[in-house]
Design an enzyme around this catalytic site. Sequence first.
Site, mmCIF file in Angstrom:
data_model
loop_
_atom_site.group_PDB
_atom_site.id
_atom_site.type_symbol
_atom_site.label_atom_id
_atom_site.label_comp_id
_atom_site.label_asym_id
_atom_site.label_seq_id
_atom_site.Cartn_x
_atom_site.Cartn_y
_atom_site.Cartn_z
ATOM 1 C CB CYS A 94 37.194 45.027 24.014
ATOM 2 S SG CYS A 94 38.345 46.405 24.049
ATOM 3 N NE ARG B 238 34.530 41.510 28.077
ATOM 4 C CZ ARG B 238 35.085 40.754 29.006
ATOM 5 N NH1 ARG B 238 34.322 40.098 29.850
ATOM 6 N NH2 ARG B 238 36.387 40.648 29.109
ATOM 7 C CD1 TRP C 49 35.423 51.484 28.532
ATOM 8 C CD2 TRP C 49 37.556 50.973 28.972
ATOM 9 N NE1 TRP C 49 35.826 52.239 29.594
ATOM 10 C CE2 TRP C 49 37.124 51.955 29.887
ATOM 11 C CE3 TRP C 49 38.863 50.512 29.059
ATOM 12 C CZ2 TRP C 49 37.945 52.466 30.882
ATOM 13 C CZ3 TRP C 49 39.681 51.016 30.049
ATOM 14 C CH2 TRP C 49 39.222 51.989 30.952
ATOM 15 C CG ASN D 27 39.000 41.481 26.151
ATOM 16 O OD1 ASN D 27 39.282 42.618 26.513
ATOM 17 N ND2 ASN D 27 38.653 40.522 26.994
ATOM 18 N N GLY D 28 42.104 42.515 25.349
ATOM 19 C CA GLY D 28 43.336 42.343 26.122
ATOM 20 C C GLY D 28 44.330 43.428 25.763
ATOM 21 C CD GLU E 178 28.631 49.062 46.609
ATOM 22 O OE1 GLU E 178 29.836 49.327 46.557
ATOM 23 O OE2 GLU E 178 27.964 48.772 45.599
ATOM 24 C CE LYS F 94 27.037 50.638 42.750
ATOM 25 N NZ LYS F 94 27.912 49.568 43.102
ATOM 26 C CD GLU G 284 29.978 52.422 40.208
ATOM 27 O OE1 GLU G 284 29.110 51.903 40.947
ATOM 28 O OE2 GLU G 284 30.733 51.756 39.497
ATOM 29 C CG HIS H 283 38.665 63.892 63.836
ATOM 30 N ND1 HIS H 283 39.400 64.369 64.893
ATOM 31 C CD2 HIS H 283 37.871 62.916 64.343
ATOM 32 C CE1 HIS H 283 39.085 63.699 65.997
ATOM 33 N NE2 HIS H 283 38.151 62.810 65.679
ATOM 34 C CE LYS I 212 28.953 43.980 35.992
ATOM 35 N NZ LYS I 212 28.437 44.565 37.246
HETATM 36 O O1 M6R Z 1 34.424 42.321 38.586
HETATM 37 P P1 M6R Z 1 34.935 42.862 39.878
HETATM 38 O O2 M6R Z 1 34.035 42.612 41.023
HETATM 39 O O3 M6R Z 1 36.336 42.436 40.194
HETATM 40 O O4 M6R Z 1 34.971 44.443 39.656
HETATM 41 C C1 M6R Z 1 35.503 45.296 40.630
HETATM 42 C C2 M6R Z 1 35.110 46.724 40.351
HETATM 43 O O5 M6R Z 1 35.618 47.140 39.119
HETATM 44 C C3 M6R Z 1 33.597 46.923 40.358
HETATM 45 O O6 M6R Z 1 33.026 46.505 41.562
HETATM 46 C C4 M6R Z 1 33.262 48.410 40.131
HETATM 47 O O7 M6R Z 1 33.615 49.165 41.239
HETATM 48 C C5 M6R Z 1 31.777 48.562 39.790
HETATM 49 N N1 M6R Z 1 31.621 49.591 38.807
HETATM 50 C C6 M6R Z 1 30.936 48.905 40.953
HETATM 51 O O8 M6R Z 1 29.630 49.234 40.668
#
Ligand code: M6R
Length: 623
Positions: free
Chosen positions: A2, A27, A74, A100-101, A482, A486, A489, A505, A618
């Site tokens: 959060c 966050r 969150w 937060n935590g 990657e 993207k 997501e 395969h 995030k």
């Molecule tokens: O802050 P970090 O790079 O450790 O985060 C790792 C992943 O949570 C982050 O890369 C996540 O996959 C993103 N949503 C990618 O777009």
Amino acid sequence: MCGIVGYIGSRQASSICFAGLRRLEYRGYDSAGIAVIKDGELTVRKVIGNLNNMEDSLENKPLEGAIGIGHTRWATHGKPSVENSHPHLSCDGKIAVVHNGIIENYQELRKQLTEEGHAFKSQTDTETVAHLVEKYYNGDLREALIKAVKDLHGAFAIGCICSDSPSELLAVRRFSPLVVGIGETENYIASDMGAIRAETDKVYVIDDDEICKITSAGIEITDLDSNPLTREPYEIPWPADAAQKGGYKKFMLKEIHEQPDAIHACLAGRLSAADKPITFENIGLTEDDIKGFKKVIFTACGTAMHAGHVGRFVMDKVAKIPAESDLAAELQQRDPVVLENTLCIVVSQSGETADTLEALRAMKKKGAKVISVINVVDSSIARESDGVAYIQAGPEISVASTKAFTLQVVTIQLLALYFAEVRQSCDTAELTRLKAAILKTPDDIKKILDREDDIIEVAKKFYKMPNALYLARGINLPSAMEGSLKLKEISYIHAEAYSAGEMKHGPIALVCPEIFIVAVVCQGPTYDEMIGNIMEIKARSGPVIAISYDGDEKIPLTGADPDADPSDIAGGPNEMIYVPRTEEYVSPITIGVPLQLLAYHIADLRGEDIDQPRNLAKTVTVK
Ligand code: M6R
């Protein structure tokens, strides 16, 4: 996972907290809340959903008071609801807490406090903190909060106010990020610097088990035994507008476009010319360490892991150190044998990802030297590493990581080349070629960005399709992974990435006109095999978008109409996206960019909320 923010001064705290929460929305954004104190009265406003709802609420009914705390949530304990939103209050409604935590022992504390007569209103772990502070409050809020946090197990950054102590804002942390912003006659707290950068460029970075008593006139930092601590202010290096959209429709698009400049910042002071050696400061490794490494293990989560997979190739091929890469959650489970002279390279944008932090601790415990590749300065992972190579990307607000990925790859490439120089493991001509290629990447990416309209046209042809398959081989397999991450997501299209070598395969069974295939076909040792894969897909009526180098003559655009039967297209892909030619080992830096743009524009055409994809946050600070 959060965001918290707080303000004390003479302006309206709710406006400043709200602006801070906007910048912390990455966050988490399933609910939000703000508490303020005015004339000895504590008032709380909570809303479900993202911060637009809070904005409407504050516009309809302003919240007045010159001291306040705010939270964007969150959900971890308890579903998103008004009751579970922060701030949480004591029974008498005088003490408000944002957190937060995770409080690990909240159930036993809750039981105990309930037996002592405290009435709980939410299912959250955080509410226990408000009741604990109430239990210990005897006119001194700082003392009460110290006693309360001594009872807590887990991770927390907490902001706390009390209507009986209306001229002080308290904040404390253990394992969750916290900064205190320094103003003239006002001060701030926040989960990260970006939240308050518009207000101040100076902060104190707070450490574990440190508590801050903040008034409009000053900031006192002590340990939990009330011993005063001194701290140098940290000057935030980003301009105040760095966390704003700067004219772009979405943060993600802005961040994609920032990449050429961000690469320049990352290279500055490290690589100035192809014939000059690379320098790295503060990575915590001596030349003897570097010469002695017998193994490198990259670990991370999500996008950062894809950058780590690229690292595996370059460490092996250029620095000639056997390298592997493993997801942080899996690495902990796998519990690998760590021999002497093992280096673990931890990659993270936020530096706060829970699994990555735990993997770091596990590898340290096993005797590995740990360095990290990080964006957020002084984050938990940065601080627990033996050394840090900051990627210098500036704030990344969009949940979908773009510039951080590119800068992680750049930084890892630089590290590998630096190791190669120290170890003399690569011939000078090859090193010079690779360094020249890295120095050229900002210009290469600018050229790709100039072709954005072409990528939009490709996106228009495929955005309605429900499935996508990304294929590549070798060092660009992580680029394909990657690219597919993207797309899924932000567009919610089902997308997978596979080594093209695996097609026969299994995945070839998926090929049909309803799944579009993105194939990375840059020239290099895998080129002819990739062309073979495209032919096989086309023979089975699969539509293909191929990413290849400028001037590629072997697989030209066939000019196909995607409305036509894709099987009519003899051999070639339906669409081509060209990128400037570069060295194979450097290509993941540039190949990522058209894949980011393709994902962005497909999601945009589908009308998705790109900067805040559903179910994602995030920074994933819980396991
Ligand atoms: O802050 P970090 O790079 O450790 O985060 C790792 C992943 O949570 C982050 O890369 C996540 O996959 C993103 N949503 C990618 O777009």
